[in-house]
Design a protein around this motif. Structure first.
Motif, mmCIF file in Angstrom:
data_model
loop_
_atom_site.group_PDB
_atom_site.id
_atom_site.type_symbol
_atom_site.label_atom_id
_atom_site.label_comp_id
_atom_site.label_asym_id
_atom_site.label_seq_id
_atom_site.Cartn_x
_atom_site.Cartn_y
_atom_site.Cartn_z
ATOM 1 N N ALA A 223 0.698 4.287 -2.861
ATOM 2 C CA ALA A 223 0.503 5.702 -2.521
ATOM 3 C C ALA A 223 1.655 6.547 -3.059
ATOM 4 C CB ALA A 223 0.373 5.864 -1.012
ATOM 5 N N SER A 224 2.870 6.010 -2.955
ATOM 6 C CA SER A 224 4.047 6.756 -3.397
ATOM 7 C C SER A 224 4.033 6.980 -4.902
ATOM 8 C CB SER A 224 5.316 6.008 -2.985
ATOM 9 O OG SER A 224 6.464 6.663 -3.464
ATOM 10 N N PRO B 175 0.811 -1.228 0.000
ATOM 11 C CA PRO B 175 0.000 0.000 0.000
ATOM 12 C C PRO B 175 0.837 1.268 0.000
ATOM 13 C CG PRO B 175 -0.120 -1.108 2.127
ATOM 14 C CD PRO B 175 0.552 -2.048 1.202
ATOM 15 N N THR B 176 1.972 1.230 0.696
ATOM 16 C CA THR B 176 2.846 2.408 0.708
ATOM 17 C C THR B 176 3.399 2.680 -0.683
ATOM 18 O OG1 THR B 176 3.475 1.860 2.980
ATOM 19 C CG2 THR B 176 4.859 3.444 1.822
ATOM 20 N N PHE C 283 0.921 5.283 6.202
ATOM 21 C CA PHE C 283 0.147 6.204 5.379
ATOM 22 C C PHE C 283 0.045 7.570 6.038
ATOM 23 C CE2 PHE C 283 -1.854 3.074 2.442
ATOM 24 C CZ PHE C 283 -1.746 3.835 1.290
ATOM 25 N N SER D 188 0.772 -0.614 7.810
ATOM 26 C CA SER D 188 0.315 0.111 6.619
ATOM 27 C C SER D 188 -0.496 1.339 6.998
ATOM 28 C CB SER D 188 -0.523 -0.819 5.739
ATOM 29 O OG SER D 188 0.238 -1.913 5.295
#
Length: 284
Positions: free
Chosen positions: A68-69, A64-65, A229, A225
């Protein structure tokens, strides 16, 4: 260790990992793997699979990181998508295949390889040297081959590949901001393929903790996670206000200390609980 403190530690680890990722622009494997090994050992997870669980859980938490990145870098038009598409097949192959190698290796060689690699990363951070841009990006087959190598190493140390992809791209005359953004996009297939590989390889392993699928401990994934975030954007903001070059040296020293602590934890746990003779051919 009480269960409530055990789970709170994952939130704290996710917060620190996200903060460092935003502040220094690196993945969280260098922090997550040694700390997860320490936490899992303290909670009496199986000694023979401490590092495998730490690697798989870290890979899953990076997904998930990484998503997002890459979204943030894409909005700044800092991703070379044609390069991502050419290198991704090799990345997926190398990452996925390396999880099979890692899953059948004993914990000690994995920990030693991780520690040596993190020492090299720390040295690079201290020296702050980047390769001179001396050539252009190679053709698709060569990019795929490079991807196999980057993916393989990334799976063995549970990183998003930035410590390898960024130097390679800058060496190929890609501007640093674009190299970082493209590396973030490459980190998505690395994390997904790595998490899938560790999940599959640990699926039939007996005696793993509750709430574990494969070599992935899901309560830790969810907690880390969520917090990463929240804290990653804060770290990115602090990067413009704090003396990051000086902090990087301190962080590099921390990576070395954490890696050595992981080796000590694993050695102590193995000495206290020597492995019994293998009763089956599966993951002995």
């Amino acid at each position: 260790m009480p269960d409530i403190l055990f789970f709170i530690s994952f939130f704290l680890l996710g917060a620190v990992t996200g903060l460092c990722a935003g502040l220094f622009g690196i993945g969280g494997g260098g922090i997550m793997v040694p700390m997860l090994t320490l936490l899992f050992a303290a909670h009496q997870f199986p000694d023979t699979h401490l590092v495998h669980l730490a690697l798989g859980t870290s890979m899953a938490a990076i997904v998930p990181t990484a998503l997002a990145s890459v979204g943030a870098h894409h909005r700044h038009r800092a991703v070379l998508w044609p390069v991502v598409l050419k290198i991704a097949p090799g990345i997926i192959l190398g990452t996925f295949a390396a999880t099979f190698v890692a899953s059948y290796l004993p914990a000690e060689p994995l920990a030693i390889f991780f520690s040596c690699f993190m020492a090299c990363v720390a040295l690079q951070m201290i020296l702050d040297r980047r390769p001179a841009p001396t050539r252009q990006l190679p053709a698709a087959p060569t990019l795929a081959g490079v991807g196999v190598g980057i993916g393989g190493v990334s799976a063995l140390v549970a990183i998003g590949g930035g410590t390898l992809t960024v130097p390679f791209l800058t060496w190929c005359n890609v501007r640093l901001p674009v190299a970082i953004g493209t590396s973030a996009a490459v980190g998505v297939p690395i994390a997904v393929a790595g998490a899938a590989g560790y999940l599959i390889n640990g699926w039939t392993v007996a005696g793993l903790p509750d709430f574990t699928l494969g070599f992935i401990y899901w309560p830790a994934v969810v907690a880390m996670s969520l917090m990463s975030f929240i804290t990653a954007p804060l770290g990115a903001k602090l990067a413009h206000r704090l003396p990051v070059s000086q902090l990087k040296k301190a962080f590099a020293a921390l990576l070395i200390v954490l890696s050595l602590q992981m080796l000590y934890t694993l050695t102590t746990a193995t000495a206290a609980n020597p492995p019994a003779k293998c009763q089956s051919q599966n993951h002995c």
